[in-house]
Design a protein around this motif. Structure first.
Motif, mmCIF file in Angstrom:
data_model
loop_
_atom_site.group_PDB
_atom_site.id
_atom_site.type_symbol
_atom_site.label_atom_id
_atom_site.label_comp_id
_atom_site.label_asym_id
_atom_site.label_seq_id
_atom_site.Cartn_x
_atom_site.Cartn_y
_atom_site.Cartn_z
ATOM 1 N N UNK A 1 -2.311 3.680 9.186
ATOM 2 C CA UNK A 1 -1.121 3.737 8.330
ATOM 3 C C UNK A 1 -0.826 5.152 7.882
ATOM 4 N N UNK A 2 -1.877 5.924 7.593
ATOM 5 C CA UNK A 2 -1.691 7.227 6.960
ATOM 6 C C UNK A 2 -1.108 8.265 7.900
ATOM 7 N N UNK A 3 -1.097 7.997 9.193
ATOM 8 C CA UNK A 3 -0.480 8.949 10.122
ATOM 9 C C UNK A 3 1.024 9.050 9.909
ATOM 10 N N UNK A 4 1.599 8.053 9.222
ATOM 11 C CA UNK A 4 3.047 8.058 8.966
ATOM 12 C C UNK A 4 3.368 8.418 7.520
ATOM 13 N N UNK A 5 2.346 8.850 6.761
ATOM 14 C CA UNK A 5 2.511 9.146 5.336
ATOM 15 C C UNK A 5 2.152 10.603 5.085
ATOM 16 N N UNK A 6 2.973 11.353 4.347
ATOM 17 C CA UNK A 6 2.615 12.744 4.036
ATOM 18 C C UNK A 6 1.255 12.833 3.365
ATOM 19 N N UNK A 7 0.481 13.878 3.656
ATOM 20 C CA UNK A 7 -0.885 13.976 3.113
ATOM 21 C C UNK A 7 -0.961 13.804 1.603
ATOM 22 N N UNK A 8 0.004 14.350 0.872
ATOM 23 C CA UNK A 8 -0.062 14.285 -0.585
ATOM 24 C C UNK A 8 0.177 12.873 -1.121
ATOM 25 N N UNK A 9 0.657 11.976 -0.273
ATOM 26 C CA UNK A 9 0.924 10.604 -0.702
ATOM 27 C C UNK A 9 -0.097 9.607 -0.163
ATOM 28 N N UNK A 10 -1.144 10.075 0.430
ATOM 29 C CA UNK A 10 -2.150 9.176 0.987
ATOM 30 C C UNK A 10 -3.156 8.774 -0.090
ATOM 31 N N UNK B 1 0.831 -1.204 0.000
ATOM 32 C CA UNK B 1 0.000 0.000 0.000
ATOM 33 C C UNK B 1 0.865 1.252 0.000
ATOM 34 N N UNK B 2 1.922 1.271 0.797
ATOM 35 C CA UNK B 2 2.835 2.427 0.827
ATOM 36 C C UNK B 2 3.468 2.672 -0.536
ATOM 37 N N UNK B 3 3.971 1.594 -1.162
ATOM 38 C CA UNK B 3 4.640 1.733 -2.462
ATOM 39 C C UNK B 3 3.689 2.280 -3.518
ATOM 40 N N UNK B 4 2.482 1.762 -3.550
ATOM 41 C CA UNK B 4 1.518 2.216 -4.550
ATOM 42 C C UNK B 4 1.102 3.662 -4.292
ATOM 43 N N UNK B 5 0.815 3.969 -3.039
ATOM 44 C CA UNK B 5 0.390 5.327 -2.704
ATOM 45 C C UNK B 5 1.471 6.344 -3.020
#
Length: 387
Positions: free
Chosen positions: A167-176, A105-109
């Protein structure tokens, strides 16, 4: 203005406003996708390198499998071997390892790609036919013994990857890229995935329980049926069985896998599926092709005799891809087609292998990845048909 189908951009399920006839073949953002499996997800480092290429090819949605059996192999913490305990966290009382799906999910996002998960394979403790895969061929295809453990697992995935997912709390908003659509199982009308007669009797309760559990986490989430394919029980007949078992209202999206000889055959499957939904008062429920492909074994696969209708050469594969995508784009509004994903992005190195080992847009050859003609055709066709 004709009624606009309610779809979700999160997994290629958005139908845009009516366009002028000159633009009738143009499709909205998210319509085209691919599947990643096999070497793309199982070989370390490949997806990291391939994800930017998937985006460059024009795909916007990427379907991948979440293996329930691998994520929750033990029913309780007491069963986990001491050497494995560090990789599990407690989720609703069940030891759970989501590291594989986290990575995908991280890689795709990070590439701006929308993840579309299909969740399948029951762990031994929740399987109707528990036992060794080596001694019991039913094991791999065992349905769950009941719907609740599966539903709880998918709800846990929604809490992890949905709009408010942890998961998204560790991902920059533009990459969610939150997941809003969840596909429940795969090809239940084939006994290699659901090895029990009258699959609908167990599958409809699974759909219903999963939809309720996921909607409690994300009220706007959509539940897609597993991809209904053309086997001894055709996709449209399998869908009719789901309706007859009381399935209406337990899913928001109909998914099909129309493996057949040609683009015309693919469209015929969509039309037959739409006739079934219309007969049940669901003329506008989205139909999504979560897998479509043609094998390029050129007769090398032993399956070529059984499945000769969709086996061709690499050049023929590219030609059939183009004609299929163009036809689906032209008919998407008339038939309520929400999207199409090619199976698959990358095939393994194959010799005298199953037909599906020749379906990729690229293929492994030793340590190299060979780009097939179908990949260039995918890129140019998607560019031609997208707004």
């Amino acid at each position: 203005m004709p009624r606009v189908l309610r779809l979700v951009a999160a997994c290629a399920l958005t139908v845009a406003a009516v366009l002028p006839s000159s633009a009738a073949a143009k499709v909205p953002q998210g319509f085209f996708g691919v599947m990643v499996d096999g070497p793309a997800t199982e070989t370390p480092g490949i997806l990291e390198r391939e994800a930017p290429r998937i985006r460059a090819a024009g795909a916007q949605t990427v379907r991948f499998a979440i293996d329930w059996a691998s994520a929750q192999p033990y029913a309780t913490a007491a069963e986990v071997p001491e050497a494995e305990r560090a990789r599990f966290t407690d989720v609703d009382g069940v030891p759970t390892d989501l590291s594989r799906s986290d990575r995908i999910v991280r890689l795709l996002a990070a590439q701006g790609l929308r993840p579309l998960p299909v969740i399948l394979h029951a762990p031994d403790w929740a399987a109707k036919f528990p036992g060794s895969l080596l001694t019991d061929p039913r094991r791999y295809a065992s349905p769950p013994s009941g719907p609740e453990p599966y539903a709880r697992f998918v709800a846990a995935l929604a809490r992890r990857y949905g709009p408010t997912g942890s998961l998204w709390s560790t991902v920059p908003p533009q990459r969610r890229r939150p997941i809003r659509t969840w596909q429940v199982w795969n090809e239940m009308n084939l006994n290699v995935f659901w090895n029990e007669p009258d699959f609908q009797e167990g599958y409809v309760p699974l759909l219903r329980a999963t939809r309720a559990a996921v909607r409690a986490v994300d009220p706007r989430a959509l539940i897609a049926t597993g991809g209904l394919t053309n086997g001894s029980v055709p996709a449209w007949t399998a869908l009719r069985r789901i309706y007859e078992a009381g399935g209406r209202g337990s899913f928001d999206v109909v998914a099909i896998h129309p493996y057949t000889r040609s683009a015309a055959g693919v469209l015929a499957t969509v039309r037959a599926t739409r006739r079934v939904t219309a007969a049940r008062g669901q003329r506008t429920i989205p139909i999504v092709l979560t897998e479509v492909a043609f094998s390029s074994s050129g007769g090398d696969s032993p399956d070529a005799r059984r499945f000769a209708t969709w086996d061709t050469t690499e050049r023929g594969q590219a030609d059939r891809l183009r004609s299929t995508f163009r036809l689906l784009a032209r008919q998407r509004r008339a038939l309520g087609i929400g999207g199409v994903s090619w199976y698959t992005w990358l095939s393994p190195q194959a010799r005298r292998a199953n037909w599906s080992s020749y379906a990729g847009l690229s293929r492994l050859s030793g340590d190299r990845i060979v780009r097939k003609p179908a990949l260039l055709t995918y890129r140019t066709t998607v560019r031609e048909l997208s707004r």
